[in-house]
Design a protein around this motif. Sequence first.
Motif: not given
Lengths: 147, 171
Positions: B84-101
């Motif tokens: 679901e994460l792979y299909e709905h979010y771009s690598p940039d969006e995932l990386a940004r959220s990862l940094e927030e976490m």
Amino acid sequence: MNEPGAENQALYRTLKDILNRQAEVISVWFEPDAIQKRYLAAEVDPQRVVPSTGPESPRLGVHWKLTPPHDVFRVDYADPNLDFHCGWHQDEDHSNLGAAHFQYQTASMETPHHEGVVFEAESPPKLLWECCSELFEEILFTDTEEF
Amino acid sequence: MSGDPNRDWTEGLSAAERVEAVALTVSEPQTANWVAAEAEVAHETATKYLSQLADDGNLIADSQGQQTTYEPDPVGQYLIEMRELYEHYSPDELARSLEEMNEQIRAWKSEYDAETSNQLRASLASEDIGDERERRQAAREWDHLATRRRLVEDALRLYDRFPGEPRSASA
């Protein structure tokens, strides 16, 4: 076998579906986003609750953590139009009231009222369904007029 | 409100939906009897749907004891979530959220002088803390974010592995 307390990826997905099925709920989303999924939030239609309220939409918030034998959770409802808050909490607070308690606060109350509560349901989706039914069928329908 | 057709648990969800919702959220292995009672379906109905969910990789069925027990398959659920994460979010969006976490976890480490969520829990035994509730909540959220962080890292690795097949609309 899953480790006790391990994160269950299906939990919030299932609870989101339960909230989406409530007739009073307009939309459900994750906070701060669906990547982190730290908790669930839902917008309630002020015209669909009884008695109707408005113009602002009340909000539901759901935090849940599987921790056998008793999950830790909070189901909170807030109506900004009436400055009314209520919620079902099962956590370490107010343990003198039992495993879970219900609390509410109206605009005229300085502090929330707490009372112990026992659920018929045991599983998270059924528990959440029970909370929503009580909220929309009884708490808002009857009690707000008496507060 | 009693006339609301979706108010009851048994009317708001079908039998199959109730069995699935209950079975996927148990925190300990449970028998078909337990699921049947909670889902308010007949034992045979519960067994039928539980078997299907196990066949589809959503549940693990354990028949070693006297009774078969069921619990969510952590691998199956993890893969659903990662996809679901792979299909709905771009690598940039995932990386940004990862940094927030990561920032949030760094903040907890600093605030509570703990390297792990369990170290934070161990601090609850201390007598001179006045923020027990906050510490318990932070430890729970810490566990959650640690799992989400691993999921996002794995979803990002999928992009590395299949660079020519972006699945996200915003990628």
